[in-house]
Design an enzyme around this catalytic site. Structure first.
Site, short mmCIF file in Angstrom:
data_model
loop_
_atom_site.label_atom_id
_atom_site.label_comp_id
_atom_site.label_asym_id
_atom_site.label_seq_id
_atom_site.Cartn_x
_atom_site.Cartn_y
_atom_site.Cartn_z
N GLY A 9 -7.28 44.50 -15.53
CA GLY A 9 -8.63 43.91 -15.48
C GLY A 9 -9.19 43.76 -16.89
O GLY A 9 -10.39 43.89 -17.12
N GLY A 12 -12.25 41.30 -18.03
CA GLY A 12 -13.61 41.47 -17.52
C GLY A 12 -14.58 41.95 -18.57
O GLY A 12 -14.24 42.08 -19.75
N GLN A 13 -15.80 42.24 -18.10
CA GLN A 13 -16.88 42.62 -19.03
C GLN A 13 -16.51 43.87 -19.84
O GLN A 13 -16.67 43.90 -21.05
CB GLN A 13 -18.19 42.87 -18.26
CG GLN A 13 -19.39 43.06 -19.19
CD GLN A 13 -20.61 43.63 -18.49
OE1 GLN A 13 -20.56 44.05 -17.33
NE2 GLN A 13 -21.72 43.67 -19.19
N ASP A 35 -4.36 41.11 -16.50
CA ASP A 35 -5.40 40.68 -15.57
C ASP A 35 -4.75 39.69 -14.61
O ASP A 35 -3.66 39.18 -14.88
CB ASP A 35 -6.56 40.01 -16.34
CG ASP A 35 -7.88 40.04 -15.57
OD1 ASP A 35 -8.81 40.74 -15.99
OD2 ASP A 35 -7.98 39.36 -14.51
N ILE A 36 -5.44 39.41 -13.52
CA ILE A 36 -4.93 38.43 -12.56
C ILE A 36 -5.17 37.01 -13.06
O ILE A 36 -4.63 36.05 -12.53
CB ILE A 36 -5.57 38.67 -11.17
CG1 ILE A 36 -4.73 38.06 -10.07
CG2 ILE A 36 -7.01 38.22 -11.13
CD1 ILE A 36 -5.09 38.56 -8.68
N ARG A 37 -5.98 36.88 -14.11
CA ARG A 37 -6.31 35.56 -14.68
C ARG A 37 -6.28 35.67 -16.21
O ARG A 37 -6.28 36.78 -16.75
CB ARG A 37 -7.71 35.15 -14.24
CG ARG A 37 -8.77 36.12 -14.77
CD ARG A 37 -10.19 35.75 -14.38
NE ARG A 37 -11.12 36.82 -14.72
CZ ARG A 37 -11.95 36.80 -15.75
NH1 ARG A 37 -11.99 35.77 -16.56
NH2 ARG A 37 -12.78 37.82 -15.98
N TYR A 143 -19.45 48.26 -2.05
CA TYR A 143 -18.98 48.69 -3.37
C TYR A 143 -19.15 50.20 -3.53
O TYR A 143 -18.21 50.89 -3.96
CB TYR A 143 -19.80 47.92 -4.41
CG TYR A 143 -19.54 48.28 -5.85
CD1 TYR A 143 -18.35 47.94 -6.47
CD2 TYR A 143 -20.54 48.90 -6.62
CE1 TYR A 143 -18.15 48.23 -7.81
CE2 TYR A 143 -20.35 49.19 -7.96
CZ TYR A 143 -19.15 48.84 -8.55
OH TYR A 143 -18.96 49.13 -9.88
N LYS A 147 -16.34 53.12 -4.11
CA LYS A 147 -16.33 54.01 -5.29
C LYS A 147 -16.39 55.48 -4.86
O LYS A 147 -15.71 56.32 -5.45
CB LYS A 147 -17.50 53.68 -6.22
CG LYS A 147 -17.36 52.35 -6.94
CD LYS A 147 -16.20 52.36 -7.93
CE LYS A 147 -16.12 51.09 -8.74
NZ LYS A 147 -14.92 51.01 -9.59
N1 LIG Z 1 -20.12 46.31 -15.59
C1 LIG Z 1 -20.85 47.29 -15.08
O1 LIG Z 1 -22.09 47.30 -15.25
C2 LIG Z 1 -20.18 48.40 -14.30
C3 LIG Z 1 -20.97 49.48 -13.87
C4 LIG Z 1 -20.37 50.50 -13.15
C5 LIG Z 1 -18.99 50.47 -12.90
N2 LIG Z 1 -18.25 49.41 -13.34
C6 LIG Z 1 -16.81 49.42 -13.02
O2 LIG Z 1 -16.03 49.18 -14.19
C7 LIG Z 1 -14.86 48.42 -13.86
C8 LIG Z 1 -14.82 47.13 -14.70
O3 LIG Z 1 -16.01 46.40 -14.46
P1 LIG Z 1 -16.32 45.02 -15.18
O4 LIG Z 1 -17.80 44.91 -15.23
O5 LIG Z 1 -15.53 44.86 -16.41
O6 LIG Z 1 -15.81 44.03 -14.05
P2 LIG Z 1 -15.45 42.47 -14.17
O7 LIG Z 1 -15.67 41.85 -12.85
O8 LIG Z 1 -16.14 41.89 -15.36
O9 LIG Z 1 -13.88 42.53 -14.50
C9 LIG Z 1 -12.93 42.87 -13.55
C10 LIG Z 1 -11.63 42.18 -13.93
O10 LIG Z 1 -10.64 42.52 -12.97
C11 LIG Z 1 -9.83 41.36 -12.75
N3 LIG Z 1 -9.15 41.46 -11.45
C12 LIG Z 1 -9.64 41.17 -10.23
N4 LIG Z 1 -8.70 41.33 -9.28
C13 LIG Z 1 -7.58 41.75 -9.92
C14 LIG Z 1 -6.27 42.09 -9.50
N5 LIG Z 1 -5.92 42.04 -8.20
N6 LIG Z 1 -5.38 42.48 -10.43
C15 LIG Z 1 -5.71 42.53 -11.75
N7 LIG Z 1 -6.93 42.21 -12.20
C16 LIG Z 1 -7.86 41.83 -11.31
C17 LIG Z 1 -10.80 40.22 -12.82
O11 LIG Z 1 -10.12 38.98 -13.08
C18 LIG Z 1 -11.72 40.66 -13.96
O12 LIG Z 1 -11.30 40.15 -15.20
C19 LIG Z 1 -14.95 48.17 -12.34
O13 LIG Z 1 -14.24 49.19 -11.66
C20 LIG Z 1 -16.42 48.33 -12.05
O14 LIG Z 1 -16.62 48.72 -10.73
C21 LIG Z 1 -18.81 48.37 -14.02
#
Ligand SMILES: NC(=O)c1ccc[n+]([C@@H]2O[C@H](COP(=O)([O-])OP(=O)(O)OC[C@H]3O[C@@H](n4cnc5c(N)ncnc54)[C@H](O)[C@@H]3O)[C@@H](O)[C@H]2O)c1
Length: 315
Positions: A9, A12-13, A35-37, A143, A147
Protein backbone atom coordinates in the site's frame (compact mmCIF):
# COMPACT_ATOMS: atom_id res chain seq x y z
CA UNK A 1 24.06 -7.43 6.77
CA UNK A 2 21.30 -5.44 5.04
CA UNK A 3 17.70 -6.03 5.90
CA UNK A 4 15.06 -5.80 3.22
CA UNK A 5 11.75 -4.10 3.90
CA UNK A 6 8.45 -4.44 2.01
CA UNK A 7 5.81 -1.69 2.12
CA UNK A 8 2.33 -2.83 1.07
CA UNK A 9 0.00 0.00 0.00
CA UNK A 10 3.03 2.23 -0.66
CA UNK A 11 1.15 4.58 -3.00
CA UNK A 12 -1.33 5.74 -0.36
CA UNK A 13 -1.32 8.78 1.91
CA UNK A 14 0.93 7.21 4.57
CA UNK A 15 2.73 4.64 2.42
CA UNK A 16 4.20 7.29 0.10
CA UNK A 17 5.88 9.23 2.90
CA UNK A 18 6.84 6.07 4.76
CA UNK A 19 8.59 4.81 1.61
CA UNK A 20 10.61 8.02 1.23
CA UNK A 21 11.64 8.02 4.89
CA UNK A 22 12.58 4.34 5.05
CA UNK A 23 14.56 4.64 1.80
CA UNK A 24 16.49 7.58 3.18
CA UNK A 25 17.28 5.66 6.36
CA UNK A 26 17.99 2.16 5.06
CA UNK A 27 18.94 2.78 1.41
CA UNK A 28 16.64 2.89 -1.64
CA UNK A 29 17.49 -0.61 -2.85
CA UNK A 30 16.62 -2.14 0.54
CA UNK A 31 13.07 -0.80 0.67
CA UNK A 32 10.63 -2.40 -1.78
CA UNK A 33 7.48 -0.38 -2.39
CA UNK A 34 4.37 -2.25 -3.54
CA UNK A 35 0.75 -1.49 -4.25
CA UNK A 36 -2.15 -2.81 -6.30
CA UNK A 37 -1.81 0.30 -8.50
CA UNK A 38 0.91 2.65 -9.68
CA UNK A 39 1.79 5.70 -7.59
CA UNK A 40 3.31 9.07 -8.39
CA UNK A 41 6.45 9.22 -10.57
CA UNK A 42 8.74 10.30 -7.71
CA UNK A 43 7.80 7.28 -5.66
CA UNK A 44 7.99 4.83 -8.54
CA UNK A 45 11.45 6.04 -9.54
CA UNK A 46 12.95 6.29 -6.07
CA UNK A 47 13.64 2.52 -5.71
CA UNK A 48 12.25 -0.97 -6.41
CA UNK A 49 8.48 -1.12 -6.99
CA UNK A 50 6.17 -4.10 -7.45
CA UNK A 51 2.52 -4.24 -8.45
CA UNK A 52 1.12 -6.60 -5.81
CA UNK A 53 -2.36 -7.55 -4.62
CA UNK A 54 -1.76 -8.27 -0.93
CA UNK A 55 -4.96 -10.34 -0.69
CA UNK A 56 -3.13 -12.91 -2.85
CA UNK A 57 -1.02 -15.01 -0.43
CA UNK A 58 1.02 -16.72 -3.14
CA UNK A 59 1.91 -13.48 -4.89
CA UNK A 60 2.91 -11.92 -1.58
CA UNK A 61 5.00 -14.93 -0.60
CA UNK A 62 6.77 -14.80 -3.97
CA UNK A 63 7.75 -11.12 -3.59
CA UNK A 64 8.96 -11.79 -0.04
CA UNK A 65 11.12 -14.71 -1.16
CA UNK A 66 12.46 -12.88 -4.24
CA UNK A 67 13.68 -9.84 -2.27
CA UNK A 68 14.57 -11.76 0.90
CA UNK A 69 12.22 -9.50 2.91
CA UNK A 70 12.40 -9.56 6.70
CA UNK A 71 10.12 -6.64 7.68
CA UNK A 72 6.68 -5.76 6.31
CA UNK A 73 4.72 -2.53 6.73
CA UNK A 74 1.11 -3.35 5.81
CA UNK A 75 -0.55 -0.04 4.84
CA UNK A 76 -3.21 -1.38 2.41
CA UNK A 77 -6.76 -1.01 3.72
CA UNK A 78 -10.14 0.46 2.87
CA UNK A 79 -10.69 3.54 5.04
CA UNK A 80 -13.69 4.55 7.14
CA UNK A 81 -15.89 6.55 4.75
CA UNK A 82 -15.37 4.25 1.73
CA UNK A 83 -15.83 1.14 3.88
CA UNK A 84 -19.36 2.25 4.83
CA UNK A 85 -20.22 2.11 1.10
CA UNK A 86 -18.58 -1.28 0.45
CA UNK A 87 -18.75 -3.21 3.75
CA UNK A 88 -17.86 -6.69 2.51
CA UNK A 89 -15.05 -5.47 0.26
CA UNK A 90 -13.63 -3.50 3.19
CA UNK A 91 -13.84 -6.47 5.54
CA UNK A 92 -12.23 -8.82 3.02
CA UNK A 93 -9.41 -6.42 2.15
CA UNK A 94 -8.64 -5.32 5.70
CA UNK A 95 -8.73 -8.81 7.21
CA UNK A 96 -7.28 -10.95 4.41
CA UNK A 97 -4.21 -8.76 3.93
CA UNK A 98 -3.55 -8.87 7.67
CA UNK A 99 -3.97 -12.67 7.87
CA UNK A 100 -1.62 -13.13 4.92
CA UNK A 101 1.12 -11.12 6.59
CA UNK A 102 0.56 -12.65 10.04
CA UNK A 103 0.68 -16.16 8.56
CA UNK A 104 3.91 -15.41 6.69
CA UNK A 105 5.44 -14.38 10.03
CA UNK A 106 4.04 -17.47 11.71
CA UNK A 107 5.72 -19.54 8.98
CA UNK A 108 8.99 -17.66 9.80
CA UNK A 109 9.18 -16.17 6.29
CA UNK A 110 9.36 -12.65 7.79
CA UNK A 111 10.44 -11.53 11.26
CA UNK A 112 8.69 -8.22 12.00
CA UNK A 113 5.41 -6.55 11.01
CA UNK A 114 3.97 -3.05 11.30
CA UNK A 115 0.19 -2.90 10.98
CA UNK A 116 -1.74 0.31 11.64
CA UNK A 117 -4.91 0.46 13.67
CA UNK A 118 -7.01 3.59 14.14
CA UNK A 119 -9.02 5.68 16.60
CA UNK A 120 -11.96 4.07 14.75
CA UNK A 121 -11.62 1.07 17.10
CA UNK A 122 -13.51 3.21 19.61
CA UNK A 123 -17.26 3.71 19.50
CA UNK A 124 -20.15 5.75 20.87
CA UNK A 125 -19.90 4.17 24.35
CA UNK A 126 -16.19 4.96 24.72
CA UNK A 127 -15.22 7.84 27.05
CA UNK A 128 -14.68 10.68 24.55
CA UNK A 129 -12.12 12.85 26.30
CA UNK A 130 -8.61 11.63 26.90
CA UNK A 131 -9.71 8.15 25.80
CA UNK A 132 -7.66 5.57 27.73
CA UNK A 133 -5.58 2.78 26.19
CA UNK A 134 -7.88 0.13 27.68
CA UNK A 135 -11.56 1.04 27.77
CA UNK A 136 -14.97 0.24 26.26
CA UNK A 137 -14.54 0.00 22.48
CA UNK A 138 -17.67 -1.24 20.64
CA UNK A 139 -16.88 0.35 17.24
CA UNK A 140 -19.95 1.15 15.14
CA UNK A 141 -18.35 1.37 11.68
CA UNK A 142 -17.28 -1.43 9.32
CA UNK A 143 -13.78 0.03 9.31
CA UNK A 144 -13.65 0.22 13.12
CA UNK A 145 -14.89 -3.35 13.46
CA UNK A 146 -12.16 -4.55 11.06
CA UNK A 147 -9.48 -2.62 12.98
CA UNK A 148 -10.62 -3.89 16.36
CA UNK A 149 -10.69 -7.47 15.08
CA UNK A 150 -7.26 -6.90 13.56
CA UNK A 151 -5.92 -5.78 16.94
CA UNK A 152 -7.27 -8.94 18.60
CA UNK A 153 -5.63 -11.11 15.92
CA UNK A 154 -2.28 -9.31 16.25
CA UNK A 155 -2.24 -9.92 19.98
CA UNK A 156 -3.30 -13.55 19.43
CA UNK A 157 -0.50 -14.20 16.91
CA UNK A 158 2.02 -12.60 19.28
CA UNK A 159 0.91 -14.69 22.26
CA UNK A 160 0.31 -17.96 20.44
CA UNK A 161 3.04 -17.95 17.80
CA UNK A 162 5.52 -15.28 18.97
CA UNK A 163 4.84 -13.10 15.91
CA UNK A 164 6.54 -9.72 16.41
CA UNK A 165 3.76 -7.44 15.19
CA UNK A 166 3.61 -3.80 16.29
CA UNK A 167 0.76 -1.37 15.91
CA UNK A 168 -0.38 2.20 16.47
CA UNK A 169 -3.93 3.59 16.57
CA UNK A 170 -3.32 6.53 14.24
CA UNK A 171 -5.57 9.56 14.63
CA UNK A 172 -6.64 11.50 11.49
CA UNK A 173 -3.50 12.28 9.49
CA UNK A 174 -2.68 15.58 7.80
CA UNK A 175 -0.16 15.68 4.94
CA UNK A 176 0.67 17.65 1.80
CA UNK A 177 2.54 15.13 -0.39
CA UNK A 178 -0.36 12.72 -1.07
CA UNK A 179 -4.13 13.19 -0.85
CA UNK A 180 -6.02 11.14 1.76
CA UNK A 181 -7.78 7.95 0.71
CA UNK A 182 -11.44 8.08 1.81
CA UNK A 183 -11.44 8.66 5.58
CA UNK A 184 -13.63 10.76 7.89
CA UNK A 185 -10.80 13.19 8.71
CA UNK A 186 -10.02 13.96 5.03
CA UNK A 187 -11.56 17.40 5.52
CA UNK A 188 -8.46 18.48 7.48
CA UNK A 189 -6.36 18.05 4.32
CA UNK A 190 -8.89 19.25 1.73
CA UNK A 191 -9.41 22.50 3.64
CA UNK A 192 -5.80 23.63 3.02
CA UNK A 193 -6.02 22.88 -0.71
CA UNK A 194 -9.29 24.80 -1.03
CA UNK A 195 -8.01 27.69 1.10
CA UNK A 196 -5.21 28.20 -1.44
CA UNK A 197 -7.13 27.51 -4.67
CA UNK A 198 -10.58 28.96 -3.90
CA UNK A 199 -10.34 30.90 -0.63
CA UNK A 200 -13.35 29.01 0.69
CA UNK A 201 -14.27 25.49 1.84
CA UNK A 202 -17.50 23.60 2.47
CA UNK A 203 -16.85 21.18 5.33
CA UNK A 204 -18.61 17.79 5.51
CA UNK A 205 -18.47 17.83 9.33
CA UNK A 206 -20.18 20.25 11.72
CA UNK A 207 -18.15 23.16 13.05
CA UNK A 208 -17.77 21.80 16.61
CA UNK A 209 -16.79 18.20 15.80
CA UNK A 210 -13.59 17.71 17.74
CA UNK A 211 -11.34 14.83 16.62
CA UNK A 212 -7.80 13.66 17.39
CA UNK A 213 -5.39 14.57 14.57
CA UNK A 214 -1.70 14.34 13.75
CA UNK A 215 0.69 15.82 11.21
CA UNK A 216 2.24 13.18 8.92
CA UNK A 217 5.85 13.82 10.03
CA UNK A 218 4.86 12.89 13.58
CA UNK A 219 3.03 9.75 12.37
CA UNK A 220 6.04 8.57 10.35
CA UNK A 221 8.41 9.29 13.23
CA UNK A 222 6.16 7.30 15.60
CA UNK A 223 6.07 4.41 13.13
CA UNK A 224 9.86 4.22 12.84
CA UNK A 225 10.22 4.65 16.60
CA UNK A 226 7.91 1.77 17.54
CA UNK A 227 9.63 -0.47 14.98
CA UNK A 228 13.07 0.32 16.43
CA UNK A 229 12.07 -0.33 20.04
CA UNK A 230 13.58 -3.54 21.53
CA UNK A 231 11.03 -6.36 21.34
CA UNK A 232 10.66 -6.82 25.12
CA UNK A 233 9.82 -3.12 25.63
CA UNK A 234 6.68 -3.32 23.47
CA UNK A 235 4.02 -3.97 26.08
CA UNK A 236 0.87 -3.43 23.99
CA UNK A 237 0.54 -6.20 21.44
CA UNK A 238 -2.89 -5.08 20.28
CA UNK A 239 -2.18 -1.44 19.36
CA UNK A 240 -0.94 1.73 21.07
CA UNK A 241 -3.04 4.86 21.54
CA UNK A 242 -1.22 7.76 19.91
CA UNK A 243 -2.06 11.44 20.23
CA UNK A 244 -0.78 14.81 19.07
CA UNK A 245 -3.57 17.42 18.90
CA UNK A 246 -7.35 17.72 18.79
CA UNK A 247 -9.35 20.40 17.01
CA UNK A 248 -12.69 21.22 15.39
CA UNK A 249 -13.33 22.41 11.82
CA UNK A 250 -13.98 25.87 13.26
CA UNK A 251 -10.57 25.87 14.95
CA UNK A 252 -8.64 24.70 11.87
CA UNK A 253 -10.45 27.39 9.85
CA UNK A 254 -9.36 30.03 12.41
CA UNK A 255 -5.76 28.82 12.17
CA UNK A 256 -5.92 29.27 8.37
CA UNK A 257 -7.53 32.71 8.75
CA UNK A 258 -4.55 33.78 10.88
CA UNK A 259 -2.48 33.41 7.68
CA UNK A 260 -5.14 33.95 4.96
CA UNK A 261 -7.55 36.47 6.56
CA UNK A 262 -10.11 36.30 3.71
CA UNK A 263 -10.57 32.52 3.93
CA UNK A 264 -14.19 31.49 4.58
CA UNK A 265 -15.78 28.19 5.62
CA UNK A 266 -19.33 26.86 5.59
CA UNK A 267 -20.75 23.54 6.67
CA UNK A 268 -22.77 20.81 4.90
CA UNK A 269 -22.52 17.71 7.11
CA UNK A 270 -23.05 14.37 5.34
CA UNK A 271 -22.93 10.66 6.36
CA UNK A 272 -19.42 11.13 7.70
CA UNK A 273 -20.80 13.22 10.59
CA UNK A 274 -22.25 10.09 12.15
CA UNK A 275 -18.91 8.30 11.91
CA UNK A 276 -17.11 11.27 13.50
CA UNK A 277 -19.70 11.42 16.31
CA UNK A 278 -18.79 7.86 17.31
CA UNK A 279 -15.07 8.62 17.71
CA UNK A 280 -13.06 10.10 20.61
CA UNK A 281 -12.25 13.82 20.85
CA UNK A 282 -8.84 13.33 22.43
CA UNK A 283 -6.51 10.43 23.20
CA UNK A 284 -4.48 9.40 26.25
CA UNK A 285 -1.21 8.13 24.82
CA UNK A 286 0.71 7.82 28.09
CA UNK A 287 1.58 4.15 27.41
CA UNK A 288 3.33 5.07 24.16
CA UNK A 289 5.14 7.87 26.01
CA UNK A 290 6.22 5.46 28.74
CA UNK A 291 7.12 2.40 26.63
CA UNK A 292 8.88 4.02 23.66
CA UNK A 293 9.27 7.71 24.52
CA UNK A 294 6.55 9.01 22.21
CA UNK A 295 6.24 12.81 22.00
CA UNK A 296 4.42 14.73 19.25
CA UNK A 297 6.11 17.79 17.71
CA UNK A 298 3.35 19.36 15.61
CA UNK A 299 0.43 21.33 17.07
CA UNK A 300 -2.32 22.95 14.97
CA UNK A 301 -0.48 26.22 14.41
CA UNK A 302 2.71 24.51 13.22
CA UNK A 303 0.69 22.10 11.05
CA UNK A 304 -1.21 24.94 9.34
CA UNK A 305 1.97 26.91 8.68
CA UNK A 306 3.75 23.84 7.24
CA UNK A 307 0.77 22.76 5.11
CA UNK A 308 0.22 26.20 3.57
CA UNK A 309 3.92 26.82 2.91
CA UNK A 310 4.36 23.49 1.12
CA UNK A 311 1.07 23.48 -0.78
CA UNK A 312 1.55 27.06 -2.01
CA UNK A 313 4.21 25.78 -4.41
CA UNK A 314 2.07 22.86 -5.61
CA UNK A 315 -1.54 23.95 -6.14
N1 LIG B 1 -4.75 8.31 6.81
C1 LIG B 1 -5.26 8.30 8.02
O1 LIG B 1 -5.71 9.35 8.52
C2 LIG B 1 -5.29 7.01 8.82
C3 LIG B 1 -5.74 7.06 10.16
C4 LIG B 1 -5.78 5.89 10.90
C5 LIG B 1 -5.33 4.69 10.33
N2 LIG B 1 -4.90 4.67 9.03
C6 LIG B 1 -4.48 3.37 8.48
O2 LIG B 1 -3.19 3.47 7.87
C7 LIG B 1 -3.11 2.60 6.73
C8 LIG B 1 -2.74 3.43 5.49
O3 LIG B 1 -3.71 4.45 5.31
P1 LIG B 1 -3.63 5.51 4.13
O4 LIG B 1 -4.32 6.72 4.62
O5 LIG B 1 -2.26 5.61 3.59
O6 LIG B 1 -4.60 4.79 3.09
P2 LIG B 1 -4.74 5.06 1.51
O7 LIG B 1 -6.11 4.70 1.12
O8 LIG B 1 -4.23 6.42 1.19
O9 LIG B 1 -3.70 3.99 0.91
C9 LIG B 1 -3.95 2.63 0.90
C10 LIG B 1 -3.19 2.03 -0.27
O10 LIG B 1 -3.43 0.63 -0.30
C11 LIG B 1 -3.54 0.23 -1.66
N3 LIG B 1 -4.28 -1.04 -1.76
C12 LIG B 1 -5.62 -1.23 -1.76
N4 LIG B 1 -5.91 -2.54 -1.92
C13 LIG B 1 -4.73 -3.19 -2.03
C14 LIG B 1 -4.36 -4.55 -2.22
N5 LIG B 1 -5.29 -5.51 -2.32
N6 LIG B 1 -3.05 -4.85 -2.29
C15 LIG B 1 -2.10 -3.89 -2.19
N7 LIG B 1 -2.39 -2.59 -2.02
C16 LIG B 1 -3.68 -2.24 -1.93
C17 LIG B 1 -4.26 1.37 -2.32
O11 LIG B 1 -4.04 1.37 -3.74
C18 LIG B 1 -3.63 2.58 -1.63
O12 LIG B 1 -2.52 3.08 -2.34
C19 LIG B 1 -4.49 1.93 6.64
O13 LIG B 1 -4.45 0.69 7.33
C20 LIG B 1 -5.40 2.87 7.39
O14 LIG B 1 -6.49 2.19 7.91
C21 LIG B 1 -4.88 5.80 8.27
Amino acid sequence: MSKYILIIGACGQIGTELTYTLREKFGSENVIASDIREGNDDLMQSGPFEILDATNYDALEEVIAYYDISEVYLMAAMLSATAEKFPMRAWNLNMNTLFNVLNLAKEKKITKIFWPSSIAVFGPNTPKDNTPQNTIMEPSTVYGISKQSGERWCEYYFKKFGVDVRSIRYPGLISWKTMPGGGTTDYAVEIYHKALTQGTYTCFLEEDTKLPMMFMDDAIRATLQIMETPENEIKERSSYNLGAMSFTPKEIAASIQAIIPDFTIDYAPDFRQQIANSWPSSIDDSNAQKDWNWKAEFDLEKTTKTMLENLKNRV
